[in-house]
Design a protein around this motif. Structure first.
Motif, PDB file in Angstrom:
ATOM      1  N   SER A 103      34.667  35.399  34.151  1.00  0.00           N
ATOM      2  CA  SER A 103      34.797  36.904  34.302  1.00  0.00           C
ATOM      3  C   SER A 103      35.163  37.459  32.834  1.00  0.00           C
ATOM      4  CB  SER A 103      35.839  37.036  35.086  1.00  0.00           C
ATOM      5  OG  SER A 103      36.288  38.553  35.181  1.00  0.00           O
ATOM      6  N   GLN A 379      37.162  35.003  40.595  1.00  0.00           N
ATOM      7  CA  GLN A 379      35.871  35.142  40.920  1.00  0.00           C
ATOM      8  C   GLN A 379      35.217  34.049  41.277  1.00  0.00           C
ATOM      9  OE1 GLN A 379      33.507  37.312  37.736  1.00  0.00           O
ATOM     10  NE2 GLN A 379      31.781  35.817  37.915  1.00  0.00           N
ATOM     11  N   GLY A 390      30.044  39.433  38.548  1.00  0.00           N
ATOM     12  CA  GLY A 390      30.466  40.080  37.424  1.00  0.00           C
ATOM     13  C   GLY A 390      30.042  41.525  37.527  1.00  0.00           C
TER      14      GLY A 390
END
Length: 678
Positions: A103, A379, A390
């Motif tokens: 991320s 994530q 993202g």
């Protein structure tokens, strides 16, 4: 029948066709390498991946909002710029990045390094306003609007330079520079950065007014400043901040304990932001209790503008440090995810991707970014499969910036400080490395401690330089103190092991097999030769023979030590006067007839090392002790030929592919009845 001219014409056409095909393939390969999205997006499995990416993107975006606001405070710029840094670079990384799970966005360590630079270049003292004249006893005020504008310009210019550095390193294929930031160094450095971050947030937690320090001992000065002004603590802000810390830590612990049972992590940070914003607005904490709040968050995106390149000369050194640290954070985490999920990441392309994120982003008023460990884990754990996650997270940030950013204007700064402090828990857990490294590698422990202490006391910029310098010194130290051994044969095998470590290994009669774990070059060639003589326990002695007495003596300094060679091979010493009838010659005093140098661990050799080895071969040959080389790689053999190593009495015949081959040759050349190798 085709003429010669026709044949030549056909060949030229075929050659042009091959060149055209080759050029097309290279262009296609370069395009796919520069834009990795072209390799995976056309074959994106919508049914299998899209739902996971949507859930992951929303979860990460919700987490990215408060972190963007909070880390902007670390960078010493208004909070809205943290939202800009959470949008533009993330979109760019989707197209140019090779990791599917990291991320990209704001990160505490990088934000703090940027903040240290901009505070150094634009301190509060530059923007002081006198309330009632120069002689007034009323305290000076700070023109915060001018200060923040100047700091934004500096942060943006620094970010553009960071991007340029990363782009150049990537285009020059310098992705390997990350290997010089060893894991103990990075972990010690980031732990020290956590100390800096934690101390910098104390003034927001207590809501006290202190200046921001930078440079050596800044963490000490900041702590002293907060303690001196502790009596002016805003109790309301402190209670609110501590409450948020307890809640966030509890949520983080629940998420960790029950991550296998929870479909999604509990979004503690966004809960805290929403609730505390509502409480602040409802109770008018700023007006009634003087609790500092985020303040104005302009709606919409700013128009792109070129950075102020006039300030770049003062930022070059800092930009290099930030560029390397940012890349190191990104590639280390990207490789972990790539190894876990079975795909590859390109270090050079990651440098290019980060460089573009920072350089292009700087035209849109962002500050330097890299990957965040906490967001990347969210994530990945919430089902993210590709960079689409993202990209969707960045759209969540865009929605807030464009439409509802004003909602967060009453958000207390003490809440952002609480979010930052709780996110440091993972980094502080790296302290557990100390007892582990004490048991496994004290040299790596020294690197960890030097990185930590120097970065805490000297600041992150100087601390990083000291840490890298010390890590390089440890490499030099290891080359100067490699492990050496005499190898012995394991019966009924072709294996040779350290005779001091393995009881089964037996030395071959009359043969010494020397092994040293190092390459041979100018810095350790003398060490290699001295260790060889020490291990073999043999030195070429300059002896003189008395023809009448059958005595030999060794010249030691200015005196002569008489060596009486007895029938049983023992030697006795006595002093004697110089004898004109004595003739000098070289003679061995031991039964060794062959020495084998195991070159298996030797990766390279320079001219100084080659001369040293050649000299010792000649030295031993003078007393009828033959030296052979075994396990020499083809690359090393080519280096020896280039250095004209094989000339005069030293020929390629002394080189053997393995130690066992060399031993068999020595025994065949000069057999021993008691030999252990058959």
């Amino acid at each position: 029948t085709p003429t010669r001219a026709h044949i030549l014409l056909r060949r030229r056409r075929r050659a042009r066709g091959r060149i055209h095909v080759c050029s097309s393939e290279k262009i296609k390969s370069a395009a796919l390498s520069f834009l990795p999205i072209l390799t995976w997006l056309p074959s994106y499995p919508i049914k299998e991946y899209l739902f996971g990416d949507i859930v992951s993107g929303l979860s990460t975006g919700v987490m990215q909002l408060p972190q963007g606001l909070a880390y902007a405070m670390l960078a010493a710029v208004p909070p809205v710029y943290g939202l800009y840094a959470s949008f533009y670079p993330v979109v760019l990384y989707t197209f140019f990045g090779t990791s599917k799970h990291v991320s990209i966005g704001t990160f505490a360590v990088i934000s703090l390094m940027i903040g240290g630079v901009v505070v150094r270049e634009a301190p509060d003292s530059m923007f002081m306003l006198q309330a009632n004249g120069t002689n007034s006893s009323v305290p000076s005020l700070i023109d915060t609007e001018a200060r923040d504008a100047r700091r934004v310009h500096l942060a943006v210019a620094l970010t553009s330079l960071v991007g340029i550095n990363q782009l150049l390193l990537g285009l020059l294929r310098f992705g390997f520079v990350a290997i010089y930031l060893t894991e103990p160094l990075v972990r010690g450095f980031t732990t020290a950065a956590s100390v800096h971050v934690f101390v910098s947030q104390l003034k927001y937690l207590f809501c006290v007014k202190t200046r921001r320090f930078s440079g050596p001992l800044s963490v000490v000065y900041s702590l002293i400043a907060v303690l001196k002004d502790i009596t002016s603590t805003n109790i309301t802000a402190l209670i609110l901040g501590l409450t948020c810390i307890v809640f966030l830590y509890g949520v983080k612990d629940v998420n960790e304990r029950f991550k296998a049972k929870l479909p999604l992590p509990i979004p503690g940070e966004i809960i805290v932001v929403i609730v505390s914003t509502g409480v602040s607005y409802g109770m008018s904490l700023f007006e009634n209790y003087q609790v500092d709040i985020v303040g104005t968050i302009p709606s919409g995106l700013l128009l792109p503008a070129a950075p102020d390149f006039s300030v770049l000369p003062n930022l070059v050194t800092d930009s290099i440090a930030i560029a390397i640290v940012g890349f190191s954070m990104d590639i280390s985490l990207a490789k972990i995810f790539a190894l876990k999920y079975g795909y590859s990441v390109d270090g050079n392309q990651e440098l290019i991707a980060l460089g573009l994120c920072n350089f292009i982003g700087s035209f849109f008023h962002t500050f330097a970014v890299t990957c965040s460990m906490s967001r990347s884990l969210v994530q990945e754990s919430t089902g993210g499969k590709t960079q689409i996650a993202g990209f969707l997270a960045s759209l969540v940030v865009l929605l807030v910036v464009v439409a509802i950013g004003f909602i967060f204007q009453p958000l207390p700064q003490t809440v952002l400080a609480a979010i930052i402090m709780v996110n440091l828990v993972g980094m502080f857990k790296q302290m557990r490395d100390i007892p582990l490294l004490w048991k496994t590698s004290k040299l790596e422990l020294a690197i960890w401690l030097v990185a930590f202490v120097s970065s805490v006391l000297l600041g992150l910029d100087y601390g990083l330089l000291v840490s890298i310098g010390f890590a390089i010194v440890t490499v030099i130290y290891r080359t100067q103190s490699p492990k050496s051994m005499i190898l012995g044969h394991i019966p009924n095998t072709g294996m040779y092991c350290d005779v001091d470590e393995y009881q089964e290994s037996i030395e071959c009669t009359g043969i010494k097999i020397f092994h040293l774990n190092a390459s041979i070059y100018f810095a350790n060639s003398d060490l290699y030769i001295n260790t060889l003589k020490q291990k073999v326990r043999y030195d070429v002695l300059y002896l003189t023979l008395s023809m009448e007495k059958g005595m030999a003596h060794e010249l030691v300094g200015g005196s002569q030590v008489l060596l009486d060679v007895q029938g049983n091979g023992q030697v006795t010493e006595s002093q004697t006067e110089s004898d004109s009838e004595e003739t000098h010659f070289l003679r061995t005093l031991c039964a060794v007839h062959s020495i084998i140098l195991d070159f298996t661990p030797v990766n390279f050799i320079d001219s100084v090392g080659a001369k040293a080895i050649k000299s010792v071969i000649k030295e031993y040959a003078a007393v009828d002790v033959h030296v052979f080389i075994a396990g020499c790689s083809r690359t090393l053999l080519d280096e020896l030929r280039t250095l004209l190593f094989f000339s005069g009495p030293v020929t390629p015949d002394i080189v053997f592919p393995t130690v066992h081959d060399a031993v068999l040759h020595c025994q065949h050349r000069r057999p021993r009845p008691s030999s252990t190798v058959v």
